[in-house]
Scaffold this active site. Sequence first.
Site, PDB file in Angstrom:
ATOM      1  N   ILE A 683       0.808  -1.226   0.000  1.00  0.00           N
ATOM      2  CA  ILE A 683       0.000   0.000   0.000  1.00  0.00           C
ATOM      3  C   ILE A 683       0.835   1.266   0.000  1.00  0.00           C
ATOM      4  O   ILE A 683       0.404   2.313  -0.476  1.00  0.00           O
ATOM      5  CB  ILE A 683      -0.994  -0.017   1.182  1.00  0.00           C
ATOM      6  CG1 ILE A 683      -1.867  -1.276   1.108  1.00  0.00           C
ATOM      7  CG2 ILE A 683      -1.866   1.216   1.211  1.00  0.00           C
ATOM      8  CD1 ILE A 683      -2.612  -1.464  -0.210  1.00  0.00           C
ATOM      9  N   TRP A 813      -8.925  15.320   7.012  1.00  0.00           N
ATOM     10  CA  TRP A 813      -8.016  15.177   8.145  1.00  0.00           C
ATOM     11  C   TRP A 813      -7.372  16.501   8.553  1.00  0.00           C
ATOM     12  O   TRP A 813      -6.353  16.522   9.241  1.00  0.00           O
ATOM     13  CB  TRP A 813      -6.968  14.084   7.860  1.00  0.00           C
ATOM     14  CG  TRP A 813      -7.563  12.709   7.979  1.00  0.00           C
ATOM     15  CD1 TRP A 813      -8.808  12.392   8.471  1.00  0.00           C
ATOM     16  CD2 TRP A 813      -6.968  11.456   7.610  1.00  0.00           C
ATOM     17  NE1 TRP A 813      -9.014  11.036   8.428  1.00  0.00           N
ATOM     18  CE2 TRP A 813      -7.909  10.434   7.905  1.00  0.00           C
ATOM     19  CE3 TRP A 813      -5.732  11.105   7.073  1.00  0.00           C
ATOM     20  CZ2 TRP A 813      -7.642   9.082   7.670  1.00  0.00           C
ATOM     21  CZ3 TRP A 813      -5.464   9.750   6.837  1.00  0.00           C
ATOM     22  CH2 TRP A 813      -6.414   8.756   7.135  1.00  0.00           C
ATOM     23  N   CYS A 895      -8.982   2.803   3.390  1.00  0.00           N
ATOM     24  CA  CYS A 895      -8.618   2.101   4.628  1.00  0.00           C
ATOM     25  C   CYS A 895      -9.770   1.337   5.265  1.00  0.00           C
ATOM     26  O   CYS A 895      -9.568   0.542   6.166  1.00  0.00           O
ATOM     27  CB  CYS A 895      -8.057   3.071   5.638  1.00  0.00           C
ATOM     28  SG  CYS A 895      -6.427   3.649   5.175  1.00  0.00           S
ATOM     29  N   HIS A 947      -2.947  -4.713  10.848  1.00  0.00           N
ATOM     30  CA  HIS A 947      -3.079  -4.136  12.190  1.00  0.00           C
ATOM     31  C   HIS A 947      -2.695  -5.118  13.278  1.00  0.00           C
ATOM     32  O   HIS A 947      -2.566  -4.757  14.437  1.00  0.00           O
ATOM     33  CB  HIS A 947      -4.507  -3.646  12.422  1.00  0.00           C
ATOM     34  CG  HIS A 947      -4.894  -2.556  11.478  1.00  0.00           C
ATOM     35  ND1 HIS A 947      -5.432  -2.821  10.235  1.00  0.00           N
ATOM     36  CD2 HIS A 947      -4.773  -1.215  11.556  1.00  0.00           C
ATOM     37  CE1 HIS A 947      -5.638  -1.675   9.609  1.00  0.00           C
ATOM     38  NE2 HIS A 947      -5.249  -0.688  10.381  1.00  0.00           N
TER      39      HIS A 947
END
Length: 1011
Positions: A683, A813, A895, A947
């Site tokens: 990614i 963001w 994501c 993760h």
Amino acid sequence: MTERTIVLPRSAFLFLNPSRSCPDTLEARGNAISSHGYLQGLVLHHINYRFRVIRSRPEGPERSPVPGQIMVFDRDEVTNLVIGYRMKFSNMLPTLVGSTKPSEQNEDRNTFVLARPLWGYNGISRSNLTKSINSAPCHLSSSRFSLRYPLPLLGSRSYSAVQGKLSLLGIYSSPLDPSSLAVIFPFFASKKNLFRSDSSVKRLDFGSCRGFSCSLRSGSLTCHRSSVFYTVDPRLFHFIVMYRKMASHIVGYPRMGPKRELKFALESFWDGKSSADDLQKVATDLRCAIWKQMADAGIKYIPSNTFSYYDQVLDTTAMLGAVPERYNYTGGEIGFDTYFSMARGNASVPAMEMTKWFDTNYHFIVPELGPHTKFSYSSRKAVSEYKEAKALGIETAPVLIGPVTYLLLSKPARGVEKSFSPLSLLDSILPVYKEVIAELKEAGASWIQFDEPTLVKDLESYQIEAFTKAYSELESSLSGLDVLIETYFADVPAETYKTITSLKSVSGFGFDLIRGTKTVDLIKTVGFPTGKYLFAGVVDGRNIWANDLASSLTTLAALEAIVGKDKLVVSTSCSLMHTAVDLVNETKLDNEIKSWLAFAAQKVVEVNALAKALAGHKDEAFFSANAAAQSSRKSSPRVTNQEVQKAAAALKGSDHRRATNVSARLDAQQKKLNLPILPTTTIGSFPQTMDLRRVRREYKAKKISEEEYVKAITEEISKVVKLQEEFDIDVLVHGEPERNDMVEYFGEQLSGFAFTVNGWVQSYGSRCVKPPIIYGDVSRPSAMTVFWSKLAQSMTARPMKGMLTGPVTILNWSFVRNDQPRFETCYQIALAIKKEVEDLEAAGIQVIQIDEAALREGLPLRKSEEAFYLDWAVHSFRITNCGVQDTTQIHTHMCYSNFNDIIHSIIDMDADVITIENSRSDEKLLSVFREGVKYGAGIGPGVYDIHSPRIPTTEEIADRINKMLAVLETNILWVNPDCGLKTRKYAEVKPALTNMVAAAKLLRTQLASAK
Ligand SMILES: [Zn+2]
């Protein structure tokens, strides 16, 4: 309450009742107060809160003393009473002004109120007294005194009094500005060395309290209003400050601390480096500082229980004892062990799921409920925080997540039917709410705030009915309390508005008037229930811009005309936890930009300034400074760039698409790239080592030269490139060693952006983000990534992806300017990224990835607004790459995979390849293709979860790819992880990627032989 007739010595608390007066058995002793008529006095040794009652014999012929009662209060109650101070220099006792018995007319809002609290107590029950004390809408206020006692007034509009020692004259400069000083007794004003000269007022000005005057007559001060006279011996006073109580409210406040103190305390505790006591100490200090800050600013409704060690929804889960079975909770008060296990998992069980809190960047812990979930009152946090504030002399409104919102945010627990509706548990959780309410009542709370933000969503009628049901069911528990239902993040739909404003048990409603301007129309057209409070959220809790006070005041004045003067409360649009903490810690922003900003601490002051202005005590200096800042922001050349404005305006209305359709483009690209089927890629980021962080830090601090920096980064890129070639990955990345953050990196190179040092906002748990501030028109002075991408491409014959962050993600963001629509700012960013894309293409980069990780995050809460958002967001993305050649392959990355509802917008982005999170969310993504949605572009659903430190096996990945092949064409499928690898270690990344490539190769062989 004990009632007795008592004789008490000096240094005492005097409580007299003018209506009944006191018996002669009470004699003045020691520092007795002498006065004319029925002057009342209060004296308190505030140091230790000891008090006793003294009584001066009534003098004068006007009234005969009638036997009455003297109340003796215990310490807790006394801290809530009006107090006086002993004067150090003379030992004279100050006192409060009293009066003869007020007529009923004096109960109006303009009554000289100082004496009023003294009347109310006699003969009333303890609970009524407590209520009257706690609901008193005013506070004594002084930072230096550390003194804040609500005057227990019975009227709706009131004033407060401050008396202080002469050594504490700082009260004049802060927090009370001169405009809020209604009266300074001339006796003291004349002592210039002790008082500010401008505080000498000969005339009492009570703002709206007309009809008062004050004069100094032959050594005694007489204040009179209508026929009521108050006569005071000035020797007994030092000063009394009176001001009308302002109706101000804060929905919630950031918990992390101005310098992320809570984050560091939490992480140190989790790492076993500090004790639970250490953590609690930091938390206590933060809470107390926040309460004091709000009290000092003059806020009337101060929230408590908005602190959290991790998350407020998890706190509610703890309160309800709704701990999922896997944590082996067996009852009792929930401690750190269970609490943090739910939040973060532990050695044997994973954490509970976390998801976004409405449309913010905050994430909450999703409650897991089922038909057999047992509820019991298991965390007394709300009550203990209320008491903690009370012990500081600060009255707060405890905040609870409302029962309906809690259930609507919950999901069926593992093993429970997916169709299970947590809302069906309403009857089971309300008894716990009742227990909490009862304890809060017992502790003395007078207001409770229920946060019910789901009220702003599009609700089904049975969901709206749940609110009626819940608050009707709670009605008897709530009686005697004022209840605020707080909503935020959008306007409240009309039907919902009608339902909730008719709830009987509710005294006030809070609305977000920044994001929910339509609610203002509803208040105007549908009306607002008589006698209820409107908490008007006019100060933005989601942004960092200074409020346009003049404009807010206009809104407030219009609302006041509808709901009435006594019923309007100035508030924030939502909890301030979604903004940065305190501007004073910003050392690197220049003064001009700083003057445009307000963080949480400044917003508290804004709220109070608005409330004061509304009450007729406008701080002209504050307002004019604000107006100057607003106009400087409008006219500053740093904000407006005509060229950018023109270019962005020209974009509107046209469709920006690549000339050729995606399958033709993929063919053209394949000819050039010559990739195998099931091409592999990653990614973007590779593990970020301590060394890398150090290099970046030192370069930023100019501790190492540019040459040294470039050398270090080049070495890192070369290492990452070699590694990927060893793994035999098809499309490479350079690993992003030069980037700290995917938004900040670009923001720092674009104009129109500013960066804070401490502008942190909680994202989840101890994690915070520091969003850049977009203050002006955005442009790209020079290429941002070309140097590194070109360098990386030169190291390999394989295609190297150019890595960019997309305009929508940069927008979502950041703290975005509020002086133009968001889409305009987004278009400007899109134009800047477009230039970068074209520069990369010109530099020979054939594959360019434009990440839109946060595209879904910006989705509005209301369905009716989704289409518009998606339209400009997707358009912004297309603008960035509409100009490239067919042979240049545009990738994008997402994501989160919950795209099923917006899949058509994703297709409309018209990227050549999309890589997308998939494995963590149980491959939900694939279901959309199973349902027949055709996807013609390249797609790479993540084949393993980055993760987790877990290393996936080749078989497991191959199995995942097979599942994808069942619904997606072989020629469009890509093989890649879920997301970037920067949080992982090389020890995990190496075997994981090796297995990933092995799985892709295995599948290629199988597919080839199947042919
Ligand atoms: Zn990602």
